[in-house]
Motif scaffolding. Structure first.
Motif, PDB file in Angstrom:
ATOM      1  N   LEU A  79       0.854  -1.182   0.000  1.00 47.03           N
ATOM      2  CA  LEU A  79       0.000   0.000   0.000  1.00 47.03           C
ATOM      3  C   LEU A  79       0.898   1.242   0.000  1.00 47.03           C
ATOM      4  CD1 LEU A  79      -3.045   0.588   0.025  1.00 47.03           C
ATOM      5  CD2 LEU A  79      -2.873   0.912   2.492  1.00 47.03           C
ATOM      6  N   VAL A  80       0.949   1.934  -1.130  1.00 46.84           N
ATOM      7  CA  VAL A  80       1.885   3.050  -1.309  1.00 46.84           C
ATOM      8  C   VAL A  80       1.109   4.349  -1.498  1.00 46.84           C
ATOM      9  CG1 VAL A  80       3.828   3.916  -2.678  1.00 46.84           C
ATOM     10  CG2 VAL A  80       3.474   1.439  -2.418  1.00 46.84           C
ATOM     11  N   SER A  81       1.517   5.371  -0.772  1.00 47.35           N
ATOM     12  CA  SER A  81       0.857   6.671  -0.903  1.00 47.35           C
ATOM     13  C   SER A  81       1.309   7.370  -2.178  1.00 47.35           C
ATOM     14  CB  SER A  81       1.186   7.547   0.310  1.00 47.35           C
ATOM     15  OG  SER A  81       2.537   8.015   0.219  1.00 47.35           O
ATOM     16  N   SER A  82       0.655   8.483  -2.513  1.00 47.61           N
ATOM     17  CA  SER A  82       1.000   9.251  -3.716  1.00 47.61           C
ATOM     18  C   SER A  82       2.404   9.848  -3.620  1.00 47.61           C
ATOM     19  CB  SER A  82      -0.017  10.368  -3.935  1.00 47.61           C
ATOM     20  OG  SER A  82      -0.033  11.260  -2.818  1.00 47.61           O
ATOM     21  N   GLU A  83       2.922   9.882  -2.409  1.00 42.46           N
ATOM     22  CA  GLU A  83       4.270  10.412  -2.191  1.00 42.46           C
ATOM     23  C   GLU A  83       5.305   9.293  -2.104  1.00 42.46           C
ATOM     24  OE1 GLU A  83       3.542  12.605   1.363  1.00 42.46           O
ATOM     25  OE2 GLU A  83       2.780  14.372   0.294  1.00 42.46           O
ATOM     26  N   GLY A  84       4.878   8.058  -2.418  1.00 42.03           N
ATOM     27  CA  GLY A  84       5.813   6.935  -2.426  1.00 42.03           C
ATOM     28  C   GLY A  84       6.133   6.354  -1.069  1.00 42.03           C
ATOM     29  N   LYS A  85       5.333   6.690  -0.078  1.00 38.72           N
ATOM     30  CA  LYS A  85       5.591   6.201   1.281  1.00 38.72           C
ATOM     31  C   LYS A  85       4.764   4.941   1.567  1.00 38.72           C
ATOM     32  CE  LYS A  85       6.732  10.781   3.062  1.00 38.72           C
ATOM     33  NZ  LYS A  85       6.404  11.839   4.044  1.00 38.72           N
ATOM     34  N   THR A  86       5.284   4.106   2.465  1.00 42.60           N
ATOM     35  CA  THR A  86       4.584   2.877   2.858  1.00 42.60           C
ATOM     36  C   THR A  86       4.463   2.818   4.380  1.00 42.60           C
ATOM     37  OG1 THR A  86       6.665   1.636   2.904  1.00 42.60           O
ATOM     38  CG2 THR A  86       5.418   1.601   0.845  1.00 42.60           C
ATOM     39  N   ALA A  87       3.663   1.882   4.846  1.00 44.02           N
ATOM     40  CA  ALA A  87       3.464   1.722   6.289  1.00 44.02           C
ATOM     41  C   ALA A  87       4.691   1.107   6.946  1.00 44.02           C
ATOM     42  CB  ALA A  87       2.246   0.839   6.541  1.00 44.02           C
ATOM     43  N   ARG A  88       4.817   1.387   8.217  1.00 48.25           N
ATOM     44  CA  ARG A  88       5.848   0.723   9.033  1.00 48.25           C
ATOM     45  C   ARG A  88       5.155  -0.365   9.849  1.00 48.25           C
ATOM     46  NH1 ARG A  88       8.374   1.685  14.210  1.00 48.25           N
ATOM     47  NH2 ARG A  88       7.114   3.591  14.483  1.00 48.25           N
ATOM     48  N   VAL A  89       5.662  -1.576   9.736  1.00 50.00           N
ATOM     49  CA  VAL A  89       5.057  -2.729  10.402  1.00 50.00           C
ATOM     50  C   VAL A  89       6.019  -3.279  11.443  1.00 50.00           C
ATOM     51  CG1 VAL A  89       4.258  -5.097  10.073  1.00 50.00           C
ATOM     52  CG2 VAL A  89       3.628  -3.333   8.414  1.00 50.00           C
ATOM     53  N   VAL A  90       5.552  -3.395  12.679  1.00 48.25           N
ATOM     54  CA  VAL A  90       6.364  -3.960  13.767  1.00 48.25           C
ATOM     55  C   VAL A  90       5.665  -5.215  14.271  1.00 48.25           C
ATOM     56  CG1 VAL A  90       7.383  -3.580  16.035  1.00 48.25           C
ATOM     57  CG2 VAL A  90       7.218  -1.679  14.401  1.00 48.25           C
ATOM     58  N   PHE A  91       6.241  -6.369  13.988  1.00 54.07           N
ATOM     59  CA  PHE A  91       5.649  -7.661  14.343  1.00 54.07           C
ATOM     60  C   PHE A  91       6.400  -8.247  15.530  1.00 54.07           C
ATOM     61  CE2 PHE A  91       4.747 -12.161  14.062  1.00 54.07           C
ATOM     62  CZ  PHE A  91       3.455 -12.242  13.555  1.00 54.07           C
ATOM     63  N   SER A  92       5.655  -8.712  16.545  1.00 58.18           N
ATOM     64  CA  SER A  92       6.264  -9.310  17.740  1.00 58.18           C
ATOM     65  C   SER A  92       5.627 -10.671  18.002  1.00 58.18           C
ATOM     66  CB  SER A  92       6.056  -8.407  18.963  1.00 58.18           C
ATOM     67  OG  SER A  92       6.596  -7.123  18.748  1.00 58.18           O
TER      68      SER A  92
END
Length: 398
Positions: A297-310
């Motif tokens: 899932l990429v924003s119009s500014e080329g950014k993506t989510a940060r995912v922290v899995f534990s």
């Protein structure tokens, strides 16, 4: 002929069911169990608490209750045997008002009953009472009443083994049918994931946002589509998984408003299997799905989510050899009270998981619980009485 005072046993059970003691808040029930043990003839100096609550990472009122009963007669010098159960109930049992209806005990209100696991508490206290009352020969016994079983097997996980002392085998009471000889149980992971997205105005510039809730939805859909959700079967491997919590910050719902792209989402789940490598595989699959969705899932500014899995190993699976001493003794005990043994594995975690990991092979039996963790919970009184007789048979076997 194995017998016991059935009315006294039932009275103890009704007494314990009437005392509140949800997981983490076991002080009152622990104190009453200790009092009942003394009434049954156990000296006060034989009853103590360990320090498990100082190591459990969530607030816990008291440690595990540990009782040492010296051996008697011809079996007095045999290796010590452990009997165990847990003190706590699920929160749904708070305010329970037990009442007897025919051969059942039911809750008189809109709560669960607490037969899980006040039945086990009553069985162990009745065992101590009958051994003293009937002057029966038995090996040294260690009775253990664990805390915080319902919220993660914490009491068994952190039990003070030095205080417990050497024991050759254990018998745990937690379940429905006394004839069920539970010789093994699944292992499980608890896992959680934090998804950090980006908020934006959903009506003006949704393309600038990164929806954390959509990342969660994509990941879970991917896991399901690839066969990692619910009942999981891959070749000769089998297990289960579940998603239990989807939330936002501080226990609130994910997102703030329909016109704001969700910037944070928290998801919590579990993985289970009798094969610990497959537990890892299931958890790995969920982690991969969330990482993949976060990048997709990429924003119009080329950014993506940060995912922290534990992930956290909740308990290890175990399976006892059917020819082991503890299983043989368990089967003979069931036969001694006229029931047909049913050796089996279960798909839920037990305190026995941790005792077996600690090096004490432990078999689990039922004591009349039915529909636990629901408002329809009830106790089968004849099954409970059989569980009391079984405890005597296990403790006095030659």
């Amino acid at each position: 002929m194995i017998h016991h005072d059935t009315q006294a046993a039932l009275d103890r059970l009704m007494r314990f069911l009437s005392i509140e003691g949800v997981t983490g808040e076991e002080k009152a029930i622990a104190e009453d169990v200790a009092k009942a043990l003394q009434e049954a003839g156990v000296p006060a100096e034989a009853i103590a608490y360990d320090d498990a609550n100082t190591r459990i990472p969530v607030p816990t009122q008291t440690g595990n209750l540990i009782v040492k009963i010296p051996g008697r007669g011809a079996l007095g010098n045999a290796e010590p045997i452990m009997f165990m159960t847990h003190l706590d109930t699920v929160p749904l049992c708070a305010g329970a008002k037990p009442r007897i209806t025919g051969d059942k005990i039911v809750s008189g209100g809109d709560t669960a009953l607490g037969g899980d696991n006040r039945t086990g508490c009553a069985v162990l206290v009745s065992l101590a009472a009958e051994l003293a009352k009937q002057n029966l020969d038995h090996p040294p016994l260690v009775l253990v009443f664990c805390v915080r079983e319902e919220s993660g097997l914490w009491g068994a996980r952190h039990i003070n083994l030095e205080m417990l002392g050497p024991v050759s085998m254990g018998f745990n009471y937690d379940g429905s049918r006394p004839a069920d000889v539970v010789t093994g149980a699944v292992g499980g992971d608890g896992w959680s994931v934090e998804i950090f997205g980006r908020a934006s105005h959903a009506g003006v510039a949704p393309e600038r946002g990164i929806s954390a809730s959509m990342v969660a939805a994509m990941a879970l859909a991917d896991a399901q589509a690839n066969g990692w959700f619910g009942k999981v079967v891959k070749g000769d491997k089998a297990g289960t998984s579940n998603v239990g919590t989807i939330a936002g910050k501080d226990g609130r719902g994910a997102g703030d408003a329909t016109n704001v792209v969700t910037d944070y989402c928290y998801v919590e789940g579990e993985s289970r299997s009798h094969d610990m490598a497959f537990v890892d595989a299931i958890t790995d699959a969920f982690e991969a799905a969330f990482v993949k969705a976060g990048k997709a899932l990429v924003s119009s500014e080329g950014k993506t989510a940060r995912v922290v899995f534990s992930r956290q190993r909740k308990y290890h699976s175990f399976s006892l050899d059917r020819d082991s001493a503890v299983v043989r003794r368990g089967i003979k005990g069931v036969e001694a009270i006229g029931l047909t043994p049913n050796p089996r594995l279960v798909n839920g975690g037990l305190d026995a998981n941790y005792l077996s990991l600690h090096g004490i092979p432990t078999v689990t039996f039922g004591a009349g619980q039915n529909e636990a963790h629901t408002v329809d919970e009830w106790v089968d009184i004849p099954a409970f009485q059989n569980a009391c007789r079984l405890a005597i048979a296990l403790a006095t076997a030659r």
